[in-house]
Design a protein around this motif. Structure first.
Motif, short mmCIF file in Angstrom:
data_model
loop_
_atom_site.label_atom_id
_atom_site.label_comp_id
_atom_site.label_asym_id
_atom_site.label_seq_id
_atom_site.Cartn_x
_atom_site.Cartn_y
_atom_site.Cartn_z
N ARG A 1 3.27 -3.88 2.62
CA ARG A 1 2.89 -5.19 2.07
C ARG A 1 3.85 -6.28 2.53
NH1 ARG A 1 1.99 -1.78 -2.92
NH2 ARG A 1 -0.24 -1.38 -2.89
N LEU B 1 4.37 1.79 0.82
CA LEU B 1 3.41 0.74 0.47
C LEU B 1 4.10 -0.61 0.30
CD1 LEU B 1 1.23 2.76 -2.02
CD2 LEU B 1 0.43 1.73 0.12
N THR C 1 6.06 7.32 -1.15
CA THR C 1 4.80 6.61 -0.91
C THR C 1 4.89 5.18 -1.42
OG1 THR C 1 3.54 8.68 -1.05
CG2 THR C 1 2.31 6.63 -1.39
N LEU D 1 0.53 -0.01 7.23
CA LEU D 1 0.91 1.27 6.64
C LEU D 1 1.67 2.13 7.65
CD1 LEU D 1 -2.11 2.43 4.45
CD2 LEU D 1 0.22 1.96 3.71
N SER E 1 -3.37 2.10 -1.72
CA SER E 1 -2.48 3.20 -2.10
C SER E 1 -3.07 4.57 -1.77
CB SER E 1 -2.14 3.12 -3.58
OG SER E 1 -3.31 3.23 -4.36
#
Length: 152
Positions: free
Chosen positions: A142, A138, A134, A51, A102
């Protein structure tokens, strides 16, 4: 008075500089974010490294004011989109958890517009701006985890 000031500053230049004595520039903000190695998904401070790196990568188009990998806080400086002279943005990103989820990231987007008098005035950003950024963070996090073989 002006002659004295110019004369005083002329002595500040000194002689010629030796290029070999100068240090190479270093980007301290981006040097910290590469803490996840060999499948590690946590930085020392307890935030998710993917993140963190995803946020740094996604927000890299904006000038960084500060980035604290251990605390999980990224603050950008004001950014003006190239097509707009009367609008600017600033983002504060907070990585809140060690897990890649999340709800482990919170974003605050600040927007200002220029008034007719030339002053900057706070105005609300579009309601979906923080959610869109956001989502991109994310998605990048990933992707980084998948590239690192951490497809948990």
């Amino acid at each position: 008075m002006a002659v004295v000031a110019v004369g005083g500053l002329s002595g500040c230049g000194g002689g010629k500089r030796n290029p070999s004595s100068l240090t190479l520039p270093r980007n301290h903000l981006l040097g910290v974010d590469r803490g996840a190695q060999g499948g590690d998904d946590q930085l020392r401070g307890g935030v998710n490294a993917y993140l963190w790196r995803g946020a740094i990568d996604t927000l890299s188009f904006m000038p960084m004011a500060s980035a604290d990998a251990q605390g999980g806080v990224i603050l950008t400086d004001w950014y003006q989109p190239s097509g707009s002279q009367d609008e600017r943005f600033k983002i504060a990103a907070y990585i809140l958890d060690r897990r890649l989820r999340s709800d482990a990231i919170r974003l605050s987007v600040f927007r200002q517009t220029r008034t007719n008098g030339g002053e900057w005035q706070d105005t609300p950003a579009a309601s979906n701006t923080a959610a869109d950024i956001t989502s991109r963070i994310l998605e990048r996090a990933r992707q980084l985890r998948a590239e690192n073989g951490g497809g948990k």
